[in-house]
Enzyme design. Structure first.
Site, short mmCIF file in Angstrom:
data_model
loop_
_atom_site.label_atom_id
_atom_site.label_comp_id
_atom_site.label_asym_id
_atom_site.label_seq_id
_atom_site.Cartn_x
_atom_site.Cartn_y
_atom_site.Cartn_z
N GLY A 125 -36.51 3.67 21.62
CA GLY A 125 -35.42 4.36 20.96
C GLY A 125 -35.68 4.79 19.53
O GLY A 125 -34.74 4.91 18.75
N HIS A 158 -41.07 17.06 22.90
CA HIS A 158 -42.37 16.82 23.53
C HIS A 158 -43.43 16.74 22.43
O HIS A 158 -43.42 17.55 21.49
CB HIS A 158 -42.71 17.95 24.49
CG HIS A 158 -44.01 17.75 25.21
ND1 HIS A 158 -44.16 16.82 26.21
CD2 HIS A 158 -45.22 18.36 25.07
CE1 HIS A 158 -45.41 16.86 26.66
NE2 HIS A 158 -46.08 17.78 25.97
#
Length: 216
Positions: free
Chosen positions: A11, A108
């Site tokens: 996270g 990404h």
């Protein structure tokens, strides 16, 4: 704007997005964080910030379609308007992606369209590139495809390993994702055809995608 975050792990990008949403004047808030893995550390980060969390364990579903349907139900029930993938390690079905078309972001760790898929950093090193980076884009059914909102460049340094390069790119991600999210929630990034058009604060169009300079 109500935002839903999908995670699978630690996270770190989630934390960056939480911090962004807490800034004065930010026009969105995180309504729900969902993990497909019960032990994801990111769940604790969300709970510490007072954000509702939910685990939808993909192992409990026999097909991707049924898992994605439950994911969609949870997001819809929470009133989510925009989904952010933040280290979410699942390939979503075409049906889910189309349901959330132009309302789902992904980050990404490469300068797309280069180095799609997995093992990105080692592949960049093997290719001998001098510059790599990260990309925030709207999600499409094809892996790591979709209109690009913003990119950040990161240098490949002599002696880099996949691990050191990944760590440096992750630092860039923590700056880029909040920036891209702000553009979207403020309505300054919109999809036209299969490209993103960005608006300046005065409403005029500016070139897209947004590109941050090389981050040392």
């Amino acid at each position: 704007m109500k935002i839903g975050i999908l995670i699978s792990g630690r996270g770190s990008n989630l934390k960056a997005l939480i911090n962004a949403c807490e800034e004065p004047g930010f026009r969105g808030h995180i309504a729900l964080v969902i993990s497909n893995r019960p032990g994801a550390a990111g769940l604790d980060i969300a709970k510490a910030a007072g954000i509702p969390t939910l685990v939808i364990d993909h192992k409990e579903f026999t097909t991707r379609e049924t898992f994605d349907a439950e994911l969609d139900r949870a997001l819809t029930k929470a009133g989510v308007e925009l989904v952010c993938n933040a280290g979410f390690m699942r390939i979503l079905t075409d049906g889910f992606v189309e349901k959330w078309r132009d309302r789902q972001l992904n980050i990404h760790p490469s300068l797309l369209p280069a180095f799609k898929g997995l093992h990105v950093h080692q592949r960049a090193l093997d290719a001998g590139v001098r510059i790599t980076g990260c990309t925030v884009h709207f999600v499409r059914p094809e892996m790591d495809e979709g209109p690009i909102v913003a990119q950040a460049a990161v240098p490949v340094l002599p002696g880099d390993t996949a691990e050191t390069l990944a760590a440096r790119i992750l630092e860039a991600e923590h700056k880029l994702y909040p920036l891209a999210l702000r553009l979207v929630v403020e309505g300054r990034a919109r999809v036209v055809g299969e490209h993103v058009v960005l608006n300046d604060v005065d409403g005029t169009d500016i070139p897209a995608p947004l590109f941050m300079p090389t981050l040392q």
